[in-house]
Motif scaffolding. Sequence first.
Motif, PDB file in Angstrom:
ATOM      1  N   LEU A 138      -3.049  -5.208   3.050  1.00  0.00           N
ATOM      2  CA  LEU A 138      -1.595  -4.931   3.007  1.00  0.00           C
ATOM      3  C   LEU A 138      -0.462  -4.395   3.671  1.00  0.00           C
ATOM      4  O   LEU A 138       0.204  -4.601   4.467  1.00  0.00           O
ATOM      5  N   ALA A 139      -0.997  -2.844   3.094  1.00  0.00           N
ATOM      6  CA  ALA A 139       0.216  -2.416   3.686  1.00  0.00           C
ATOM      7  C   ALA A 139       0.024  -1.342   4.570  1.00  0.00           C
ATOM      8  O   ALA A 139       0.861  -1.168   5.180  1.00  0.00           O
ATOM      9  N   THR A 140      -1.416  -2.142   5.593  1.00  0.00           N
ATOM     10  CA  THR A 140      -2.090  -1.574   6.341  1.00  0.00           C
ATOM     11  C   THR A 140      -0.760  -1.865   7.733  1.00  0.00           C
ATOM     12  O   THR A 140      -0.275  -1.668   8.454  1.00  0.00           O
ATOM     13  N   GLU A 141      -0.634  -3.490   7.700  1.00  0.00           N
ATOM     14  CA  GLU A 141       0.123  -4.155   8.232  1.00  0.00           C
ATOM     15  C   GLU A 141       1.637  -3.956   8.178  1.00  0.00           C
ATOM     16  O   GLU A 141       2.626  -4.413   9.060  1.00  0.00           O
ATOM     17  N   TYR A 147       8.553  -1.688   5.240  1.00  0.00           N
ATOM     18  CA  TYR A 147       9.147  -0.126   4.316  1.00  0.00           C
ATOM     19  C   TYR A 147       9.748   0.425   3.661  1.00  0.00           C
ATOM     20  O   TYR A 147      10.337   0.651   2.757  1.00  0.00           O
ATOM     21  N   PHE A 148      11.179   0.001   5.051  1.00  0.00           N
ATOM     22  CA  PHE A 148      12.257   0.131   4.451  1.00  0.00           C
ATOM     23  C   PHE A 148      12.841  -1.178   3.675  1.00  0.00           C
ATOM     24  O   PHE A 148      13.618  -0.664   3.207  1.00  0.00           O
ATOM     25  N   ALA A 149      12.087  -2.549   3.662  1.00  0.00           N
ATOM     26  CA  ALA A 149      12.937  -3.458   3.176  1.00  0.00           C
ATOM     27  C   ALA A 149      12.378  -3.413   1.493  1.00  0.00           C
ATOM     28  O   ALA A 149      12.967  -3.494  -0.088  1.00  0.00           O
ATOM     29  N   LEU A 150      11.740  -2.636   1.382  1.00  0.00           N
ATOM     30  CA  LEU A 150      10.779  -2.087   0.029  1.00  0.00           C
ATOM     31  C   LEU A 150      10.649  -1.146  -0.430  1.00  0.00           C
ATOM     32  O   LEU A 150      11.691  -1.308  -1.814  1.00  0.00           O
ATOM     33  N   ALA A 325      -1.906   2.509  -3.451  1.00  0.00           N
ATOM     34  CA  ALA A 325      -2.233   1.891  -2.950  1.00  0.00           C
ATOM     35  C   ALA A 325      -0.876   1.434  -2.267  1.00  0.00           C
ATOM     36  O   ALA A 325      -1.765   1.649  -0.539  1.00  0.00           O
ATOM     37  N   LEU A 326       0.274   1.482  -2.580  1.00  0.00           N
ATOM     38  CA  LEU A 326       1.441   0.981  -1.735  1.00  0.00           C
ATOM     39  C   LEU A 326       2.858   1.960  -1.419  1.00  0.00           C
ATOM     40  O   LEU A 326       2.930   2.429  -0.578  1.00  0.00           O
ATOM     41  N   GLY A 327       2.503   2.744  -2.427  1.00  0.00           N
ATOM     42  CA  GLY A 327       3.153   4.339  -3.061  1.00  0.00           C
ATOM     43  C   GLY A 327       3.985   4.115  -3.176  1.00  0.00           C
ATOM     44  O   GLY A 327       5.514   4.549  -3.052  1.00  0.00           O
ATOM     45  N   LEU A 328       4.263   3.051  -4.194  1.00  0.00           N
ATOM     46  CA  LEU A 328       5.665   2.359  -4.615  1.00  0.00           C
ATOM     47  C   LEU A 328       5.411   2.742  -5.728  1.00  0.00           C
ATOM     48  O   LEU A 328       4.625   2.147  -6.850  1.00  0.00           O
ATOM     49  N   PRO A 329       6.038   3.667  -6.069  1.00  0.00           N
ATOM     50  CA  PRO A 329       6.459   3.594  -7.652  1.00  0.00           C
ATOM     51  C   PRO A 329       8.175   3.209  -8.807  1.00  0.00           C
ATOM     52  O   PRO A 329       8.209   2.813  -8.077  1.00  0.00           O
ATOM     53  N   VAL A 330       6.902   1.999  -9.971  1.00  0.00           N
ATOM     54  CA  VAL A 330       7.509   1.040 -10.319  1.00  0.00           C
ATOM     55  C   VAL A 330       8.569   1.250 -11.800  1.00  0.00           C
ATOM     56  O   VAL A 330       9.567   0.910 -11.984  1.00  0.00           O
ATOM     57  N   PRO A 473       8.056 -12.666   8.418  1.00  0.00           N
ATOM     58  CA  PRO A 473       7.837 -13.199   6.472  1.00  0.00           C
ATOM     59  C   PRO A 473       8.012 -12.055   5.629  1.00  0.00           C
ATOM     60  O   PRO A 473       9.034 -12.469   5.116  1.00  0.00           O
ATOM     61  N   ALA A 474       7.014 -10.853   5.407  1.00  0.00           N
ATOM     62  CA  ALA A 474       7.340 -10.039   4.320  1.00  0.00           C
ATOM     63  C   ALA A 474       8.825  -9.695   4.360  1.00  0.00           C
ATOM     64  O   ALA A 474       9.440  -9.603   2.706  1.00  0.00           O
ATOM     65  N   THR A 475       9.443  -8.969   5.006  1.00  0.00           N
ATOM     66  CA  THR A 475      10.481  -8.574   4.716  1.00  0.00           C
ATOM     67  C   THR A 475      11.780  -9.539   4.868  1.00  0.00           C
ATOM     68  O   THR A 475      12.672  -9.303   3.460  1.00  0.00           O
TER      69      THR A 475
END
Lengths: 510, 208
Positions: A138-141, A147-150, A325-330, A473-475
């Motif tokens: 998912l993240a490779t797409e 990434y900005f939205a994330l 996997a995403l590099g996203l810290p929660v 769509p993801a954003t």
Amino acid sequence: MDQLSHLMEGFAGALTLANLVWVIVGALLGTAVGVLPGLGSSMAVALLLPVTFSLDPTAALIMFAGIYFGGMFGDSTAGILLNTPGASSAIATTFEGHRMAKSGQAARALATAAMGAFIGGLLASTLVVFFAPTLVKLATEFGPAEYFALAVFAFVAISSVVSDSIIKGLTTLCIGLVLAMIGVDDSSGTTRFTLGSQQLFDGLSIVVITVGLLALGEVIHVASRVHRDPNAVRIPASGRARLSLPDFRKAMPAWLRGTAFGVPFGIIPAGGAEIPTFLAYGTEKRLAAKRRDQEFGTTGSINGVAAPEAAGNATAGMAMGALLALGLPVSATAALMLAAFQQYGMQPGPLLFERSGDLVWTLLASLFVGLIILLIINMQFASLWAKLLLVPRQYLYAGITVLSMLGVYAVSSSLVDLWFLLAIGVLGFVMRRYNFPVAPVLIAVILGPLAETSLRNALTVSEGDLGYLVSSPATIIMYALLVVAVVYAAVKHSQTRRAEREEARLLEDA
Amino acid sequence: MSATDTAPVERETVKITGFWSGRSELVVSGLVLALATAVVVGILTMDVKGDTVPGPQFFPTIVAVALYAIGVLHAISVIRTRRFPHGGGSQSPDVSSDMLAELSHAERAEVYGRRGDRPRAAGRVRLYSDWKTIGLVVGGVVLFILALPVLGWVITAAGLFWVICKAFGSKRPVFDVGVSLLFSSITQLAFGAGLGLSLPSGFLGGML
């Protein structure tokens, strides 16, 4: 199954003597800081970040993961035995847990909590092993717009939706963004906000910021109240954790329900384990009312302990997956682990699995090893851990202060960094004094550069067309979710504010 | 069995004496606005390299605008409602306690303990923060940074440890000297000799 063979190789790496030692060190340290109120796994990782420079990255990360999980195990011990939760993630467990302890069932409560943390962590880690490749795909797409939205999602969720006050959350978020902008701008080479200081060319070290905010800021804050707040008289408790088979059967559904609450919050940046643990507790409370469970709320029900504990550790486990996997810290601790990766020149995210596959799978395997070790040390020695609360407070905080200095000095042997540390520490104190949340600063400092770079790249690609930011769509999904959450939070907050204003008006009239 | 007994709470009374009572938080609004201005100055004086669009001033501009807006809003909210600290609760502002209470179907008071004493119009006025202790801690750190290159790690770290103990109300100053020296020596051995961090040895280094 590709993942299984990877995982087996990971176990081969994790079960070497050296790595086992680091898992155990992490588990012990994590449990210790978990048990002690006021100390958390994020503070422990922040203090250890600089002194692990010289370690092998795998060893250091294994230890940090052990601390993260260990904190989740340890925080409930003091909550159950002494009604002083070691961290906010254990508040929900403490309600029923301490009731059980008061009615003479401390051993059952401790065992249920430790087992719950084990099961939650185990199931979440297993899910991570099997779904990490999907997340990676998912993240490779993801392009710059996604990434900005994330990043925006993480910023707004942590600073506004979950925090006590939207204005305060945004304030500390922006302070974090400013701190992150100091130094040479990567894409243009421009020096920004260095005030002409050579020291700041590489930016303010992440170690200085995290140690200052989490450790020194906390020390100054505690100092500001230590002679004012009443001291809790602590009576250490005894009791070895054990669990009978009927109890096990009774708690099993609650463990699973808790895990189900915890797992999604490992991917949603909502500040960590507080929300899922409270959700799990609330659900058990409702179920108990429906079943006319007499124990719940009186002598304490094991379900009320089982569900939040499982939820807390399930969140921690899943958070490791989202991080890798995403590099996203929660959460704050996950953000610090991300900083640890960056310290070793690695960027969590899809590429990590390709470039450092060995490390990732060893780390994932060590999560399982760590959980087993934590289960043993928390089941067998719960009352021993509670004795940590007898360490005089002054030695604890003196030790934290000295270790803060040590860590920051160790980064670059620079005295200037120590002055920055003191300044950030005072900032941390001011934030605590006026109830400003700390987590948004950490998230902003760590995700700020990503947000800026992806925003600028996105706008370069689209030649300045802002519509590009919401073109996939993801954003759209991320922004839509965010808008709904913010509107809901704003309504809730304005109700609270109105009540507070009424209260204040009464005072003025008095 | 276990129990936590809280010593009787010393009532902390708050007295509304003038405009600034409950409004000291305006200091933070001021700091935020000052920070915003500093960012603007930084943007204007920036020596921009390269010709990327959007350039290095783009993102800071967004942050500066946000900081100004937040600073003003914060000041307005503090002026509208006086805020008093809620005693020494364990409440963390990271997560809204109202939301947690709602999620768990509990009362707010149950989530984070009872709120601090309501401000009353009578009683002794005392600053919320204990500035003497804060001064000791911050002063200790300042002395530590100044003395570190001269005296070396073992002595300075022990000194800092001892000062913090004193600030936190330790009643055994002589015993603490031993604890301090033990702690600083252990850190020197573990991190200096063990992990290979370079810690300043100070004048002792010349003698050994």
